[in-house]
Design an enzyme around this catalytic site. Structure first.
Site, mmCIF file in Angstrom:
data_model
loop_
_atom_site.group_PDB
_atom_site.id
_atom_site.type_symbol
_atom_site.label_atom_id
_atom_site.label_comp_id
_atom_site.label_asym_id
_atom_site.label_seq_id
_atom_site.Cartn_x
_atom_site.Cartn_y
_atom_site.Cartn_z
ATOM 1 N N GLY A 6 0.803 -1.222 0.000
ATOM 2 C CA GLY A 6 0.000 0.000 0.000
ATOM 3 C C GLY A 6 0.837 1.273 0.000
ATOM 4 O O GLY A 6 2.068 1.230 0.142
ATOM 5 N N HIS A 7 0.166 2.383 -0.128
ATOM 6 C CA HIS A 7 0.873 3.665 -0.233
ATOM 7 C C HIS A 7 1.610 4.027 1.058
ATOM 8 O O HIS A 7 1.156 3.724 2.142
ATOM 9 C CB HIS A 7 -0.042 4.805 -0.675
ATOM 10 C CG HIS A 7 -1.253 5.032 0.159
ATOM 11 N ND1 HIS A 7 -2.146 6.030 -0.107
ATOM 12 C CD2 HIS A 7 -1.751 4.382 1.240
ATOM 13 C CE1 HIS A 7 -3.112 5.998 0.770
ATOM 14 N NE2 HIS A 7 -2.904 5.015 1.594
#
Lengths: 320, 320, 320
Positions: C218-219
């Protein structure tokens, strides 16, 4: 843009120098001068004290936690999203079809849509106004996308659902998947996510749904409007998921069941039966250091015995 | 096609008007006139009463549940699969190689195979008669596909297995993956599924295997003939899975273990040791509303203590 | 190459005929004459007795388990990796950009890098010396890859992170993802893995990291140097994972938490809070035959009751 100009567009109350000039958004930790940041929760107040940002978005309750120029509003995170959109317009690709994309002559693609390199769009596909397919998206024949739909790279829409029947010899006979996928307006779908076409009826992704990366949606599912799913969720066939639900990362929704509107599923949870009441549901197995886990987990497999022993003790004591 | 003509081809016994004309299949809920549907289980009998279909496929037991024209047979779902194939022939792409596909001059692709847009086929790959690669499939060098193999979009066959050894400084040294992937006849593989090449020997997918979307098969695995896996299953390296197994969605099969033929693994289950006996195996953690889950799950981490307290009580009572 | 020549290059002590000629590596089971194999653990000693290999790599302890020509060394598996690299050089594609790849004119791609068919490289991307993108990799605008980075087919680097805020009506407002992904030297990433760009700051994959297939990062995550993850791991946003960690297949790391260096997570484990101490952590739910599972798992949902009953018994006995 000044704080005053931002508040004129997006609302909120400016405290401090309203002429403070802002050119970009940033995080509490790394924002530089000229950037606006936000405080989502008072637990980050120590980071707030150290930030180099020129301004902060805060809630009423947090208004007094900083002396920086600030915009006070109800929901700082939402406000921040809107400010960021002001400075970072969302259109990432130009309208039009990249020359390396392969579009069926029977597909209807809106002129304002953007189809990236290497995309493949099958027969009788419809793609609505302002939609954006990042590179290497595949949309199988017959599927439809509404307006402003964003599909990230590697997404596959409309591959065959997993429909097979076993014959007398244990071989699998394929059930043709003659439904399609229908995706509503304002849906965004993350990289390498796959949504299967329906066996007979269509798979439905309603308006405003947001799907993260590497999600799998089985055939004939319905995902209700404004539902959001984090990465790596697996949804088996014919699941009917309500509106405004959130599904945590790597959860699994089994097939042929129903989730009511406003159901929230925690990460790492297997949903094995229908949920009729809004609320938060969880099924994560607790992790532990390996030795403790080994000791405790062995007992999970003997819980019925343990319960029987407790019952026996209860009997024994009752009987004297 | 009339019911009589269908039964002449596929068997079964017609009850009611054998001249009823059928042009397509449909679900109980949405079938229209001219369509045939099926009853897989008596629990759907209320839907049967309301269906607008012109005919129904039913089992002997369910024969009397409807007065619609019907075909009575042993396995309605299997029969339905075959009827659907009559009306919906499975070949979805024309034979031949799409001009945007990149095929090594050293690959051998059967003339009757269909290679979709954007596919990439490496050196020394073999693709058998009637196989179909949907758009954007990659087959790495040296891998082989049997006849009538279907690979959906985004499938990657033969990427390197995850073989790494740690050096004295904790850096990873790659082990070249010099095996390949061999896929038997009549295998179908869902969108974005990946099957790694072997480290030394080949990874084997035997005939008739059906894999759903987003499955990962590690290097040197064997998946036995006619085994089916639902979406998002992860199989670690060197697992040896028998014939006629079924693996539920999002299950995990750890590496270097063996599953006998006819093993059925439920969804959401981690298989951590070999299974030598046919049967159904499950390891789903039960979900609950969040508050109940939090209360109960905390105790999972203290099961050994609880068991010790029960033992102490048993001692105490025995002794006195 | 003779055993003597191999040992001259890679170290180790030759026992038996040092002039034995080796042309390839093989597994204990299937190695042929002219091949060298290895014994990773004494439990495979029966296979060793039966091998047709011409030579074996063994540890000091296992030296006497075979009379075959052998190389004795500290870490046979690592040694084997290095021998295999001698016979199987790792460069799999020629340097240069395949004509079907789409590379932004604003990207900087090292001349020695290899970009496979159908790859798409966005604006302002940097790709370092000797890096290799297998077919159909996408790198979104602004991301950077170090030297000798290998990305397997279907990898997507830099798609938007999953950043959304809910408005008053329950609709999702997108937070522009203006960070990028920065990947260090000597990173290898498996097929169909996705790594999201940061929301504000960058997502970081440090040097020497090895990621298997179908992993989702994920970011704003950081994956520390020399950490390795097996297939299908899901890492939620803003997780900060240390150096030299290993994460087992299909594990889930929740967001906004921290793993110390040298943390080892077993397969199928959900990590739901930070881990500050090196060690091995596990959270696999034990599988069982379906009937036993059903019986025991029902009790998991009533553990709090069971614990209360045990407490009541303890009270009763103490008081009476």
């Amino acid at each position: 843009m000044t704080l005053e100009e931002i508040a004129a567009r997006l609302g909120g109350r400016v405290v401090g120098d309203a002429a403070t000039r802002i050119r970009q958004v940033g995080s509490l930790e790394s924002a530089a001068a000229g950037e606006i940041t936000f405080l989502s929760s008072p637990k980050h107040r120590s980071k707030l004290a150290a930030t180099a940002a020129s301004a902060v978005i805060v809630s009423e309750e947090a208004e007094s936690l900083t002396s920086l120029p600030r915009i006070v509003c109800q929901s700082p995170y939402l406000y921040f999203a809107r400010v960021s959109q002001l400075f970072n317009p969302l259109i990432a690709q130009e309208a039009g079809v990249h020359p390396t994309a392969v579009i069926s002559s029977k597909a209807k693609v809106a002129k304002s849509a953007s189809i990236g390199p290497g995309c493949v769009v099958g027969d009788d596909v419809t793609i609505g106004e302002g939609s954006c397919l990042y590179p290497r998206v595949v949309v199988y024949a017959g599927c439809s996308l509404g307006a402003r739909v964003v599909l990230h790279s590697g997404v596959v829409i409309g591959a065959d659902g997993f429909g097979i029947a076993q014959d007398e010899a244990g071989r699998w006979v394929k059930i043709p998947q003659i439904g399609a996928v229908r995706i509503g307006d304002d849906v965004e779908i993350g990289a390498n996510t796959t949504i299967d076409r329906g066996a007979l009826d269509d798979t439905l992704i309603e308006e405003g749904v947001k799907l993260d990366n590497q999600i799998q949606i089985g055939h004939n599912c319905r995902v209700g409007a404004h539902t959001a799913m984090a990465g790596c969720v697996a949804v088996a066939g014919s699941a009917d998921i309500g509106r405004h639900c959130t599904i945590g990362a790597a959860s699994v929704i089994l097939g042929h069941l129903r989730l009511a509107d406003h159901v929230h599923v925690s990460a790492g949870t297997v949903i094995s039966r229908s949920i009729h009441k809004p609320g938060t549901y969880t099924g994560m197995f607790p992790f532990d250091d390996n030795a403790s886990w080994a000791k405790n987990t062995a007992l999970v497999r003997h819980l019925a015995e343990l319960a029987a022993r407790v019952r026996a003790l209860e009997e024994e004591i009752k009987n004297g």
